[in-house]
Design a protein around this motif. Structure first.
Motif, PDB file in Angstrom:
ATOM      1  N   GLY A   1      15.356 -18.266  -5.818  1.00 42.29           N
ATOM      2  CA  GLY A   1      16.474 -17.447  -5.362  1.00 42.29           C
ATOM      3  C   GLY A   1      16.454 -16.025  -5.903  1.00 42.29           C
ATOM      4  O   GLY A   1      17.314 -15.215  -5.537  1.00 42.29           O
ATOM      5  N   THR A   2      15.494 -15.693  -6.754  1.00 39.29           N
ATOM      6  CA  THR A   2      15.369 -14.330  -7.277  1.00 39.29           C
ATOM      7  C   THR A   2      14.954 -13.375  -6.160  1.00 39.29           C
ATOM      8  O   THR A   2      14.063 -13.680  -5.360  1.00 39.29           O
ATOM      9  CB  THR A   2      14.336 -14.285  -8.415  1.00 39.29           C
ATOM     10  OG1 THR A   2      14.864 -14.998  -9.543  1.00 39.29           O
ATOM     11  CG2 THR A   2      14.025 -12.862  -8.832  1.00 39.29           C
ATOM     12  N   ARG A   3      15.614 -12.234  -6.112  1.00 37.23           N
ATOM     13  CA  ARG A   3      15.321 -11.209  -5.108  1.00 37.23           C
ATOM     14  C   ARG A   3      14.575 -10.056  -5.767  1.00 37.23           C
ATOM     15  O   ARG A   3      14.954  -9.605  -6.848  1.00 37.23           O
ATOM     16  CB  ARG A   3      16.611 -10.696  -4.465  1.00 37.23           C
ATOM     17  CG  ARG A   3      17.346 -11.788  -3.686  1.00 37.23           C
ATOM     18  CD  ARG A   3      18.705 -11.322  -3.189  1.00 37.23           C
ATOM     19  NE  ARG A   3      19.386 -12.400  -2.492  1.00 37.23           N
ATOM     20  CZ  ARG A   3      19.326 -12.604  -1.184  1.00 37.23           C
ATOM     21  NH1 ARG A   3      18.626 -11.782  -0.417  1.00 37.23           N
ATOM     22  NH2 ARG A   3      19.967 -13.607  -0.622  1.00 37.23           N
ATOM     23  N   VAL A   4      13.523  -9.597  -5.099  1.00 34.22           N
ATOM     24  CA  VAL A   4      12.676  -8.533  -5.634  1.00 34.22           C
ATOM     25  C   VAL A   4      12.495  -7.451  -4.582  1.00 34.22           C
ATOM     26  O   VAL A   4      12.156  -7.752  -3.429  1.00 34.22           O
ATOM     27  CB  VAL A   4      11.286  -9.071  -6.055  1.00 34.22           C
ATOM     28  CG1 VAL A   4      10.469  -7.958  -6.699  1.00 34.22           C
ATOM     29  CG2 VAL A   4      11.425 -10.255  -7.004  1.00 34.22           C
ATOM     30  N   TRP A   5      12.754  -6.199  -4.967  1.00 35.72           N
ATOM     31  CA  TRP A   5      12.410  -5.041  -4.137  1.00 35.72           C
ATOM     32  C   TRP A   5      11.132  -4.462  -4.726  1.00 35.72           C
ATOM     33  O   TRP A   5      11.110  -4.015  -5.881  1.00 35.72           O
ATOM     34  CB  TRP A   5      13.492  -3.973  -4.180  1.00 35.72           C
ATOM     35  CG  TRP A   5      14.726  -4.239  -3.397  1.00 35.72           C
ATOM     36  CD1 TRP A   5      15.056  -3.748  -2.173  1.00 35.72           C
ATOM     37  CD2 TRP A   5      15.858  -5.034  -3.817  1.00 35.72           C
ATOM     38  NE1 TRP A   5      16.300  -4.187  -1.791  1.00 35.72           N
ATOM     39  CE2 TRP A   5      16.819  -4.980  -2.780  1.00 35.72           C
ATOM     40  CE3 TRP A   5      16.150  -5.786  -4.957  1.00 35.72           C
ATOM     41  CZ2 TRP A   5      18.032  -5.636  -2.857  1.00 35.72           C
ATOM     42  CZ3 TRP A   5      17.357  -6.451  -5.034  1.00 35.72           C
ATOM     43  CH2 TRP A   5      18.283  -6.376  -3.983  1.00 35.72           C
TER      44      TRP A   5
ATOM     45  N   PRO B   1       0.833  -1.208   0.000  1.00 33.56           N
ATOM     46  CA  PRO B   1       0.000   0.000   0.000  1.00 33.56           C
ATOM     47  C   PRO B   1       0.869   1.259   0.000  1.00 33.56           C
ATOM     48  O   PRO B   1       2.113   1.196   0.099  1.00 33.56           O
ATOM     49  CB  PRO B   1      -0.787  -0.132   1.311  1.00 33.56           C
ATOM     50  CG  PRO B   1      -0.725  -1.584   1.668  1.00 33.56           C
ATOM     51  CD  PRO B   1       0.612  -2.051   1.170  1.00 33.56           C
ATOM     52  N   VAL B   2       0.216   2.397  -0.121  1.00 37.43           N
ATOM     53  CA  VAL B   2       0.918   3.686  -0.102  1.00 37.43           C
ATOM     54  C   VAL B   2       1.775   3.782   1.151  1.00 37.43           C
ATOM     55  O   VAL B   2       1.329   3.455   2.256  1.00 37.43           O
ATOM     56  CB  VAL B   2      -0.103   4.841  -0.152  1.00 37.43           C
ATOM     57  CG1 VAL B   2       0.587   6.177   0.133  1.00 37.43           C
ATOM     58  CG2 VAL B   2      -0.793   4.877  -1.511  1.00 37.43           C
ATOM     59  N   GLY B   3       3.025   4.215   0.981  1.00 38.85           N
ATOM     60  CA  GLY B   3       3.912   4.421   2.122  1.00 38.85           C
ATOM     61  C   GLY B   3       4.620   3.189   2.617  1.00 38.85           C
ATOM     62  O   GLY B   3       5.246   3.218   3.678  1.00 38.85           O
ATOM     63  N   THR B   4       4.563   2.072   1.870  1.00 40.73           N
ATOM     64  CA  THR B   4       5.231   0.849   2.306  1.00 40.73           C
ATOM     65  C   THR B   4       6.076   0.273   1.176  1.00 40.73           C
ATOM     66  O   THR B   4       5.845   0.547   0.006  1.00 40.73           O
ATOM     67  CB  THR B   4       4.213  -0.228   2.756  1.00 40.73           C
ATOM     68  OG1 THR B   4       3.422  -0.628   1.619  1.00 40.73           O
ATOM     69  CG2 THR B   4       3.295   0.296   3.833  1.00 40.73           C
ATOM     70  N   GLU B   5       7.061  -0.523   1.549  1.00 40.28           N
ATOM     71  CA  GLU B   5       7.904  -1.244   0.604  1.00 40.28           C
ATOM     72  C   GLU B   5       8.146  -2.630   1.192  1.00 40.28           C
ATOM     73  O   GLU B   5       7.937  -2.853   2.380  1.00 40.28           O
ATOM     74  CB  GLU B   5       9.253  -0.542   0.403  1.00 40.28           C
ATOM     75  CG  GLU B   5       9.166   0.869  -0.144  1.00 40.28           C
ATOM     76  CD  GLU B   5      10.501   1.586  -0.066  1.00 40.28           C
ATOM     77  OE1 GLU B   5      11.377   1.141   0.716  1.00 40.28           O
ATOM     78  OE2 GLU B   5      10.681   2.588  -0.773  1.00 40.28           O
ATOM     79  N   THR B   6       8.620  -3.560   0.367  1.00 42.32           N
ATOM     80  CA  THR B   6       9.001  -4.865   0.902  1.00 42.32           C
ATOM     81  C   THR B   6      10.034  -5.510   0.000  1.00 42.32           C
ATOM     82  O   THR B   6      10.162  -5.149  -1.185  1.00 42.32           O
ATOM     83  CB  THR B   6       7.770  -5.785   1.062  1.00 42.32           C
ATOM     84  OG1 THR B   6       8.123  -6.900   1.877  1.00 42.32           O
ATOM     85  CG2 THR B   6       7.269  -6.295  -0.283  1.00 42.32           C
ATOM     86  N   LYS B   7      10.761  -6.469   0.568  1.00 40.46           N
ATOM     87  CA  LYS B   7      11.751  -7.253  -0.177  1.00 40.46           C
ATOM     88  C   LYS B   7      11.315  -8.711  -0.150  1.00 40.46           C
ATOM     89  O   LYS B   7      10.965  -9.238   0.907  1.00 40.46           O
ATOM     90  CB  LYS B   7      13.138  -7.101   0.440  1.00 40.46           C
ATOM     91  CG  LYS B   7      13.655  -5.665   0.435  1.00 40.46           C
ATOM     92  CD  LYS B   7      15.119  -5.595   0.838  1.00 40.46           C
ATOM     93  CE  LYS B   7      15.358  -6.056   2.256  1.00 40.46           C
ATOM     94  NZ  LYS B   7      16.778  -5.921   2.669  1.00 40.46           N
ATOM     95  N   ILE B   8      11.346  -9.358  -1.322  1.00 40.44           N
ATOM     96  CA  ILE B   8      10.811 -10.708  -1.469  1.00 40.44           C
ATOM     97  C   ILE B   8      11.891 -11.635  -1.995  1.00 40.44           C
ATOM     98  O   ILE B   8      12.627 -11.269  -2.933  1.00 40.44           O
ATOM     99  CB  ILE B   8       9.608 -10.713  -2.433  1.00 40.44           C
ATOM    100  CG1 ILE B   8       8.563  -9.684  -1.999  1.00 40.44           C
ATOM    101  CG2 ILE B   8       9.001 -12.102  -2.539  1.00 40.44           C
ATOM    102  CD1 ILE B   8       7.609  -9.297  -3.101  1.00 40.44           C
ATOM    103  N   LEU B   9      11.989 -12.823  -1.419  1.00 45.58           N
ATOM    104  CA  LEU B   9      12.875 -13.869  -1.925  1.00 45.58           C
ATOM    105  C   LEU B   9      11.995 -14.971  -2.507  1.00 45.58           C
ATOM    106  O   LEU B   9      11.286 -15.668  -1.781  1.00 45.58           O
ATOM    107  CB  LEU B   9      13.755 -14.425  -0.801  1.00 45.58           C
ATOM    108  CG  LEU B   9      14.716 -15.550  -1.205  1.00 45.58           C
ATOM    109  CD1 LEU B   9      15.729 -15.057  -2.227  1.00 45.58           C
ATOM    110  CD2 LEU B   9      15.437 -16.104   0.035  1.00 45.58           C
ATOM    111  N   LEU B  10      12.019 -15.115  -3.833  1.00 49.81           N
ATOM    112  CA  LEU B  10      11.203 -16.125  -4.509  1.00 49.81           C
ATOM    113  C   LEU B  10      11.866 -17.496  -4.417  1.00 49.81           C
ATOM    114  O   LEU B  10      13.073 -17.591  -4.146  1.00 49.81           O
ATOM    115  CB  LEU B  10      10.989 -15.710  -5.966  1.00 49.81           C
ATOM    116  CG  LEU B  10      10.152 -14.441  -6.155  1.00 49.81           C
ATOM    117  CD1 LEU B  10      10.132 -14.011  -7.609  1.00 49.81           C
ATOM    118  CD2 LEU B  10       8.736 -14.637  -5.631  1.00 49.81           C
ATOM    119  N   PRO B  11      11.112 -18.586  -4.652  1.00 49.30           N
ATOM    120  CA  PRO B  11      11.654 -19.932  -4.469  1.00 49.30           C
ATOM    121  C   PRO B  11      12.884 -20.252  -5.300  1.00 49.30           C
ATOM    122  O   PRO B  11      13.686 -21.100  -4.918  1.00 49.30           O
ATOM    123  CB  PRO B  11      10.477 -20.835  -4.876  1.00 49.30           C
ATOM    124  CG  PRO B  11       9.269 -20.021  -4.596  1.00 49.30           C
ATOM    125  CD  PRO B  11       9.658 -18.616  -4.920  1.00 49.30           C
TER     126      PRO B  11
END
Length: 385
Positions: A176-180, A164-174
């Motif tokens: 090994g790909t990293r997503v900001w 949502p507005v005002g938030t960020e997250t970092k994700i590690l997919l199965p």
């Protein structure tokens, strides 16, 4: 030509031997020079701007990076802030008073196939969260890791990470790909992901570091593909960023490492055109005219948002406000007659909206701000006759 006194002060500044009084003198001269009108053309203006930035770098210990504004009529450069010292010592005589009621409950989320929303704010390091046949946990470097071990009959159902507005997250997919995932964005994929294909759908903005993965036969690598409005990006292993907010006219794909194939899609999702990007290139696609253009980029500037900064690289006030509206819970109503200008530089996201606008809006910009129910009106001050 620089005065001899200023040359000496710049030397002391760069050597970190400058006194507080001397630094105030240098900053005062710097801002006076930046405010003065000139008759230079655009090319010379950019040369001078780069020269000033090189001669007077921002202090590393200060949170505000160089912010400058290019005047729309005369080619004048107005530097609004260089380090926190300028921001605090050059306060406006009449500071803005934009009070925004923030929503403290906002957090990045996982949206399950059945529509249930799980807040990621409560997933701490070392925790494991069971979610409808999937598992979530936070890695030591702050990523939300995802894995699926549920019913294979539900493998094709979709999950979404949402900010949502005002938030960020970092994700590690199965794989090994990293997503900001930047603010006001969404990344969707099938629950059993990366077994036969690696496809995700993006709304908004994300930075990817894609891991190579061999297909089940082990003879070749499985492509990683990102679909977003009107385009698809296919890679094997690389670092790139996509910005494709649906409310904006342009979408961009920026490549930092490896290579990507960018496909522009027709209305029936057939490939209309395809190009290969090289590192240091950025594509710009106009959704309305379907124009595709390219430009060279630096390796770090387009990623400043991942380091906690608003990054402005020539945007006008309307584009700047669109970026701010994805971080603060506000909307902007901007006068259509507002002249165009350009902003260059970075501002920390930890600042309040009032502080950000106070930096961006200089005293000699004839703007007026008002706020009602978190809708901020930006109008030109009318000159009384």
């Amino acid at each position: 030509m620089l005065p001899e006194e200023i040359k000496n002060l710049i030397g002391k500044y760069q050597a970190r031997t400058i006194s507080e009084t001397e630094q105030e003198r240098l900053f005062r001269w710097y801002n006076e020079q930046a405010r003065s009108a000139t008759s230079i053309d655009n090319a010379e203006m950019q040369i001078r701007l780069q020269r000033i930035a090189g001669q007077l770098p921002a202090l590393k210990s200060k949170p505000v990076r160089q912010i400058s504004w290019v005047k729309w009529a005369a080619a004048a450069v107005i530097t609004l802030a260089v380090g926190l010292a300028i921001y605090t010592s050059q306060q406006r005589d009449h500071p803005l008073d934009i009070v925004v009621q923030a929503d403290s409950t906002q957090a990045a989320e996982l949206v399950l196939a059945n529509g249930k929303v799980i807040s990621l704010d409560g997933v701490g390091q070392g925790d494991t969260l069971d979610a409808d046949g999937s598992k979530l946990y936070k890695t030591s470097d702050g990523y939300i890791a995802y894995s699926f071990d549920g019913d294979l009959n539900e493998a094709s159902q979709n999950y979404s990470f949402r900010t949502p507005v005002g938030t960020e997250t970092k994700i590690l997919l199965p794989d090994g790909t990293r997503v900001w995932l930047n603010a006001a964005s969404e990344l969707s994929f099938q629950k059993q992901w990366a077994v036969e294909n690696r496809e995700v759908h993006l709304k908004g903005e994300a930075y990817f570091e894609v891991s190579k993965q061999r297909n089940p036969q082990g003879r070749s690598y499985t492509p990683f593909k990102v679909y977003s409005a009107g385009q698809a990006v296919e890679v094997l292993g690389t670092k790139f960023r996509i910005q494709n907010y649906q409310e904006e006219l342009w979408s961009t794909t920026s490549l930092f490492e490896g290579s990507v194939k960018l496909e522009i899609l027709a209305s029936d999702n057939r490939v209309d055109k395809a190009v290969i990007l090289k590192p240091g290139q950025q594509s710009l696609y106009n959704h309305k005219s379907r124009l595709l253009d390219f430009k060279n980029i630096s390796q770090d500037v387009p990623q400043s948002w991942r380091d906690g900064y608003f990054s402005f690289q020539g945007e006008n006030l309307r584009e700047v406000c669109a970026q701010l509206a994805r971080w603060y819970p506000v909307t902007f109503d901007i006068d259509a007659k507002l002249p165009n200008g350009e902003y260059h530089g970075d501002i920390p996201k930890t600042y309040s909206l009032n502080e950000v606008l106070d930096i961006l809006i200089h005293d000699n910009m004839n703007y007026q701000f008002s706020n009602k129910d978190n809708q901020i009106k930006v109008r030109l001050n009318r000159v009384k006759k």
